[in-house]
Design an enzyme around this catalytic site. Structure first.
Site, PDB file in Angstrom:
ATOM      1  CG  HIS A 187      -0.922  -6.011   7.443  1.00  0.00           C
ATOM      2  ND1 HIS A 187      -2.201  -6.475   7.532  1.00  0.00           N
ATOM      3  CD2 HIS A 187      -0.847  -5.393   6.244  1.00  0.00           C
ATOM      4  CE1 HIS A 187      -2.889  -6.142   6.442  1.00  0.00           C
ATOM      5  NE2 HIS A 187      -2.061  -5.479   5.641  1.00  0.00           N
ATOM      6  NE  ARG A 215      -6.473  -7.491   3.912  1.00  0.00           N
ATOM      7  CZ  ARG A 215      -5.601  -6.566   3.491  1.00  0.00           C
ATOM      8  NH1 ARG A 215      -4.320  -6.864   3.376  1.00  0.00           N
ATOM      9  NH2 ARG A 215      -5.997  -5.340   3.211  1.00  0.00           N
ATOM     10  CD  GLU A 227      -2.777  -8.700  10.054  1.00  0.00           C
ATOM     11  OE1 GLU A 227      -2.918  -7.459  10.001  1.00  0.00           O
ATOM     12  OE2 GLU A 227      -2.546  -9.398   9.059  1.00  0.00           O
TER      13      GLU A 227
HETATM   14  O1  LIG Z   1      -3.291  -1.513   1.699  1.00  0.00           O
HETATM   15  C1  LIG Z   1      -3.556  -2.644   2.111  1.00  0.00           C
HETATM   16  O2  LIG Z   1      -4.675  -3.146   2.005  1.00  0.00           O
HETATM   17  C2  LIG Z   1      -2.527  -3.405   2.789  1.00  0.00           C
HETATM   18  O3  LIG Z   1      -2.766  -4.488   3.245  1.00  0.00           O
HETATM   19  C3  LIG Z   1      -1.166  -2.815   2.896  1.00  0.00           C
HETATM   20  O4  LIG Z   1      -0.200  -3.725   3.297  1.00  0.00           O
END
Ligand SMILES: O=C(O)C(=O)CO
Length: 384
Positions: A325, A277, A306
């Site tokens: 992402h 993250r 994002e």
């Molecule tokens: O599934 C998730 O939480 C993601 O960040 C996928 O990339």
């Protein structure tokens, strides 16, 4: 390429839902209630006609609506959906305390750091998500981490440019990964999937674990050289040529874990990869470290905000490879996600416990029956 994903994602997702929903709705075992209202929060969903692919199913336009993050509050209070499907949007206690129609939040992903689960529980709202392991996306996120490590090591963007510019050919463009040390920060599903992949690459693998008392996972005993506690993060990353962030984000515990001091502690020229993250990283400090060369390159799939501001300093640096992402978002993820989602919505409509629930409200707005051995709702660790 970056504009390709936003268009294709919802279409693929909804097409998959149609496929699986159709399968379920044609069996008497999985009837869907026509009254359940489902709100998808995504700017991208709202750009198309999201219900079109669902036209031949028992979903009807009035069952499904899409909204942007900006009109989420408004849509929750006027349309009053039962189910909210966020797309990593912040679902905080301000929103949850007012969302009086919601009975279920179904994250279309694995990480739940965007949802205030205690506030949902307090409000009697069930929260569930997609599973990380098995058919989930831990493997694809690990693949993406390898992709970024390799692309940075071999300076792929530059190499591609050299060919476009007519050469020179046969020059050295990067470093090999053999005999190098990789430090994996976070040994949950993603960290373990990454360690297991790299274990055959003749690399030295170390790890940093939030709960060091858990030790080395048995299947990785021969692969991982040493597991450090988070308190020894700087020591661990000081000896690594690659540092991969695969740690669960918990704003209160590890926001900006990778700050100026951490980047200073890294081996000069080492490569940093973040597939967890964005909030784990102080992006300004990283940009400074990349500019001075104290960090050799960064592969980033996630950002504090994002989409990333296109004016970000990170984007002008040639030693950065940024992806939107997308590490875990592959065809198999969509298929699995759509299957879990359709099945869970059907279960929920029947008043049965949803799979992969992460909470148990004491006074749920909608009571759910536990399903005995069929109820494999588990709290999955994406990392620890
Ligand atoms: O599934 C998730 O939480 C993601 O960040 C996928 O990339």
């Amino acid at each position: 390429m970056s504009s390709f994903f936003p268009c294709i994602r919802p279409i693929r997702f909804l097409a998959s839902i149609k496929q699986y929903h159709h399968a379920y709705s044609t069996t008497a075992q999985h009837p869907l209630t026509p009254s359940l209202k489902i709100l998808f929060c995504s700017k991208h969903f709202s750009e198309g006609k999201p219900w079109e692919p669902l036209a031949n199913t028992t979903f009807r336009p009035h069952h499904i609506r899409t909204c942007t993050a900006a009109d989420l509050h408004q849509t929750l209070s006027t349309w009053r959906p039962d189910v909210l499907v966020p797309w990593w949007h912040t679902i905080d206690h301000h929103l949850l305390d007012r969302a009086s129609s919601l009975t279920l939040i179904h994250q279309f992903g694995v990480g739940l750091d965007n949802v205030d689960v205690p506030a949902a529980t307090r409000n009697g709202i069930w929260v569930t998500r997609l599973p990380a392991n098995g058919t989930g996306n831990a493997d694809t996120v690990a693949e993406h981490a390898v992709l970024l490590m390799l692309a940075l090591s071999r300076r792929l963007p530059l190499a591609v440019q050299v060919v476009r510019n007519g050469g020179p050919f046969g020059q050295p463009y990067g470093m090999g990964m053999i005999e190098k040390t990789v430090c994996i920060v976070g040994l949950g599903d993603i960290g373990r999937a990454l360690a297991s992949r790299l274990s055959t690459w003749r690399m030295r693998i170390t790890a940093v674990r939030h709960r060091p008392e858990l030790g080395t996972p048995p299947e990785l005993r021969d692969a991982i050289d040493i597991v450090y506690p988070t308190s020894e993060l700087h020591r661990a990353i000081a000896e690594a040529d690659y540092v991969v962030s695969a740690v669960k984000y918990d704003r209160a515990r590890n926001r900006r874990l990778f700050d100026a001091a951490a980047f200073k502690a890294m081996k000069p020229g080492a490569i940093f990869v973040n597939v967890a993250r964005g909030g784990l990283v102080d992006e300004e400090a990283l940009a400074d470290a990349l500019e001075t060369g104290s960090v050799g390159g960064a592969g980033l799939d996630v950002f504090e905000r994002e989409p990333l501001d296109t004016r970000s300093r990170l984007l002008v640096l040639s030693n950065v490879i940024a992806t939107p992402h997308s590490a875990g978002v592959t065809d198999s993820f969509y298929e699995m996600g759509a299957r879990v989602f359709a099945e869970n919505v059907a279960r929920f409509a029947r008043g049965e416990m949803v799979k992969y629930a992460v909470n148990r409200p004491e006074t749920p707005r909608k009571a759910l029956r536990e399903m005995g051995e069929e109820d494999d709702a588990v709290v999955l660790s994406i990392n620890d």
